[in-house]
Design a protein around this motif. Structure first.
Motif, PDB file in Angstrom:
ATOM      1  N   PRO A  46      19.519 -26.805  45.876  1.00  0.00           N
ATOM      2  CA  PRO A  46      19.636 -25.700  46.830  1.00  0.00           C
ATOM      3  C   PRO A  46      20.878 -25.763  47.704  1.00  0.00           C
ATOM      4  CG  PRO A  46      17.962 -27.247  47.542  1.00  0.00           C
ATOM      5  CD  PRO A  46      18.409 -27.700  46.193  1.00  0.00           C
ATOM      6  N   VAL A  47      21.586 -26.881  47.721  1.00  0.00           N
ATOM      7  CA  VAL A  47      22.804 -27.003  48.528  1.00  0.00           C
ATOM      8  C   VAL A  47      23.943 -26.308  47.775  1.00  0.00           C
ATOM      9  CG1 VAL A  47      24.451 -28.616  49.541  1.00  0.00           C
ATOM     10  CG2 VAL A  47      21.997 -29.133  49.574  1.00  0.00           C
ATOM     11  N   LYS A  48      24.581 -25.325  48.414  1.00  0.00           N
ATOM     12  CA  LYS A  48      25.578 -24.495  47.716  1.00  0.00           C
ATOM     13  C   LYS A  48      26.756 -25.285  47.169  1.00  0.00           C
ATOM     14  CE  LYS A  48      24.992 -19.857  49.258  1.00  0.00           C
ATOM     15  NZ  LYS A  48      25.229 -18.891  48.261  1.00  0.00           N
ATOM     16  N   SER A  49      27.204 -26.300  47.902  1.00  0.00           N
ATOM     17  CA  SER A  49      28.382 -27.046  47.458  1.00  0.00           C
ATOM     18  C   SER A  49      28.051 -28.070  46.376  1.00  0.00           C
ATOM     19  CB  SER A  49      29.025 -27.750  48.654  1.00  0.00           C
ATOM     20  OG  SER A  49      28.100 -28.655  49.217  1.00  0.00           O
ATOM     21  N   CYS A  50      26.794 -28.238  46.052  1.00  0.00           N
ATOM     22  CA  CYS A  50      26.373 -29.228  45.061  1.00  0.00           C
ATOM     23  C   CYS A  50      26.292 -28.571  43.674  1.00  0.00           C
ATOM     24  CB  CYS A  50      25.015 -29.814  45.440  1.00  0.00           C
ATOM     25  SG  CYS A  50      24.464 -31.112  44.321  1.00  0.00           S
ATOM     26  N   ALA A  51      26.817 -29.250  42.682  1.00  0.00           N
ATOM     27  CA  ALA A  51      26.865 -28.691  41.330  1.00  0.00           C
ATOM     28  C   ALA A  51      25.725 -29.181  40.450  1.00  0.00           C
ATOM     29  CB  ALA A  51      28.194 -29.044  40.689  1.00  0.00           C
ATOM     30  N   VAL A  52      24.746 -29.868  41.023  1.00  0.00           N
ATOM     31  CA  VAL A  52      23.673 -30.421  40.196  1.00  0.00           C
ATOM     32  C   VAL A  52      22.736 -29.306  39.735  1.00  0.00           C
ATOM     33  CG1 VAL A  52      21.627 -31.889  40.201  1.00  0.00           C
ATOM     34  CG2 VAL A  52      23.754 -32.709  41.209  1.00  0.00           C
ATOM     35  N   ALA A  53      22.564 -29.240  38.433  1.00  0.00           N
ATOM     36  CA  ALA A  53      21.625 -28.313  37.822  1.00  0.00           C
ATOM     37  C   ALA A  53      21.048 -29.005  36.592  1.00  0.00           C
ATOM     38  CB  ALA A  53      22.304 -27.017  37.416  1.00  0.00           C
ATOM     39  N   VAL A  54      19.746 -28.886  36.407  1.00  0.00           N
ATOM     40  CA  VAL A  54      19.091 -29.540  35.281  1.00  0.00           C
ATOM     41  C   VAL A  54      18.378 -28.475  34.460  1.00  0.00           C
ATOM     42  CG1 VAL A  54      17.367 -31.237  34.585  1.00  0.00           C
ATOM     43  CG2 VAL A  54      18.738 -31.633  36.631  1.00  0.00           C
ATOM     44  N   ARG A  55      18.677 -28.485  33.172  1.00  0.00           N
ATOM     45  CA  ARG A  55      18.035 -27.562  32.236  1.00  0.00           C
ATOM     46  C   ARG A  55      17.110 -28.405  31.364  1.00  0.00           C
ATOM     47  NH1 ARG A  55      20.520 -22.671  31.066  1.00  0.00           N
ATOM     48  NH2 ARG A  55      22.373 -23.570  31.992  1.00  0.00           N
TER      49      ARG A  55
ATOM     50  N   ALA B  88      16.024 -32.679  40.969  1.00  0.00           N
ATOM     51  CA  ALA B  88      17.110 -31.691  41.020  1.00  0.00           C
ATOM     52  C   ALA B  88      17.208 -31.004  42.377  1.00  0.00           C
ATOM     53  CB  ALA B  88      16.913 -30.640  39.925  1.00  0.00           C
ATOM     54  N   THR B  89      16.086 -30.810  43.035  1.00  0.00           N
ATOM     55  CA  THR B  89      16.112 -30.039  44.282  1.00  0.00           C
ATOM     56  C   THR B  89      16.195 -30.909  45.525  1.00  0.00           C
ATOM     57  OG1 THR B  89      13.699 -29.951  44.306  1.00  0.00           O
ATOM     58  CG2 THR B  89      14.859 -28.095  43.254  1.00  0.00           C
ATOM     59  N   ASP B  90      16.163 -32.225  45.369  1.00  0.00           N
ATOM     60  CA  ASP B  90      16.319 -33.126  46.512  1.00  0.00           C
ATOM     61  C   ASP B  90      17.768 -33.584  46.573  1.00  0.00           C
ATOM     62  OD1 ASP B  90      16.116 -34.904  48.566  1.00  0.00           O
ATOM     63  OD2 ASP B  90      14.758 -36.290  47.528  1.00  0.00           O
ATOM     64  N   HIS B  91      18.535 -32.926  47.434  1.00  0.00           N
ATOM     65  CA  HIS B  91      19.973 -33.191  47.488  1.00  0.00           C
ATOM     66  C   HIS B  91      20.285 -34.632  47.914  1.00  0.00           C
ATOM     67  CE1 HIS B  91      24.181 -32.227  47.667  1.00  0.00           C
ATOM     68  NE2 HIS B  91      24.251 -32.679  48.925  1.00  0.00           N
ATOM     69  N   ARG B  92      19.359 -35.274  48.622  1.00  0.00           N
ATOM     70  CA  ARG B  92      19.603 -36.666  49.023  1.00  0.00           C
ATOM     71  C   ARG B  92      19.738 -37.560  47.798  1.00  0.00           C
ATOM     72  NH1 ARG B  92      14.454 -37.432  52.414  1.00  0.00           N
ATOM     73  NH2 ARG B  92      13.795 -36.190  50.655  1.00  0.00           N
ATOM     74  N   GLN B  93      19.129 -37.159  46.677  1.00  0.00           N
ATOM     75  CA  GLN B  93      19.203 -37.955  45.454  1.00  0.00           C
ATOM     76  C   GLN B  93      20.592 -37.906  44.820  1.00  0.00           C
ATOM     77  OE1 GLN B  93      16.627 -39.647  43.924  1.00  0.00           O
ATOM     78  NE2 GLN B  93      15.004 -39.044  45.366  1.00  0.00           N
ATOM     79  N   HIS B  94      21.368 -36.845  45.135  1.00  0.00           N
ATOM     80  CA  HIS B  94      22.679 -36.661  44.505  1.00  0.00           C
ATOM     81  C   HIS B  94      23.679 -36.102  45.500  1.00  0.00           C
ATOM     82  CE1 HIS B  94      20.886 -32.657  43.982  1.00  0.00           C
ATOM     83  NE2 HIS B  94      19.884 -33.316  43.427  1.00  0.00           N
ATOM     84  N   GLY B  95      23.603 -36.589  46.716  1.00  0.00           N
ATOM     85  CA  GLY B  95      24.473 -36.058  47.780  1.00  0.00           C
ATOM     86  C   GLY B  95      25.936 -36.320  47.543  1.00  0.00           C
TER      87      GLY B  95
END
Ligand SMILES: [Zn+2]
Length: 106
Positions: free
Chosen positions: A71-80, A96-103
């Motif tokens: 959900p963080v706009k500047s983050c490019a993480v997306a999982v299909r 995927a939705t917990d930005h702390r995991q991939h900040g």
């Protein structure tokens, strides 16, 4: 819920195959009326049916695939993900939705 979704996918796929079959038959009749060679008619039928099959397969893959985006706009993480059960979908969604995991990812 999941069963209804699967039947919806099957229904649309069957519709796509039916439409491509009807189109192939209509094309074959028209070509035969104009005296087109049988080999050319068979080629047109095969191409039309394979296009219908390809569309149905693409639709099937698209409907069975879930996309989770951070959900963080500047983050490019997306999982299909495709073909996973509810437990695995929940685990992947949480990752995927917990930005702390991939900040650190931008
Ligand atoms: Zn993120």
């Amino acid at each position: 819920m999941i069963r209804q979704r699967v039947w919806g996918v099957v229904f649309v796929e069957a519709g796509l195959l039916t439409v491509s079959g009807a189109l192939a038959a209509a094309l074959a009749v028209r070509l035969a009326e104009h005296g087109v060679d049988i080999a050319a008619i068979v080629a047109v039928i095969c191409c039309t049916l394979s296009t219908g099959l390809s569309l149905a397969a693409q639709f099937d893959q698209g409907m069975r695939t879930t996309l989770y985006v951070c959900p963080v706009k500047s983050c490019a993480v997306a999982v299909r993900i495709r073909g996973a059960g509810p437990h695995e979908l929940g685990r992947i969604r949480a990752l995927a939705t917990d930005h702390r995991q991939h900040g650190a990812v931008r």
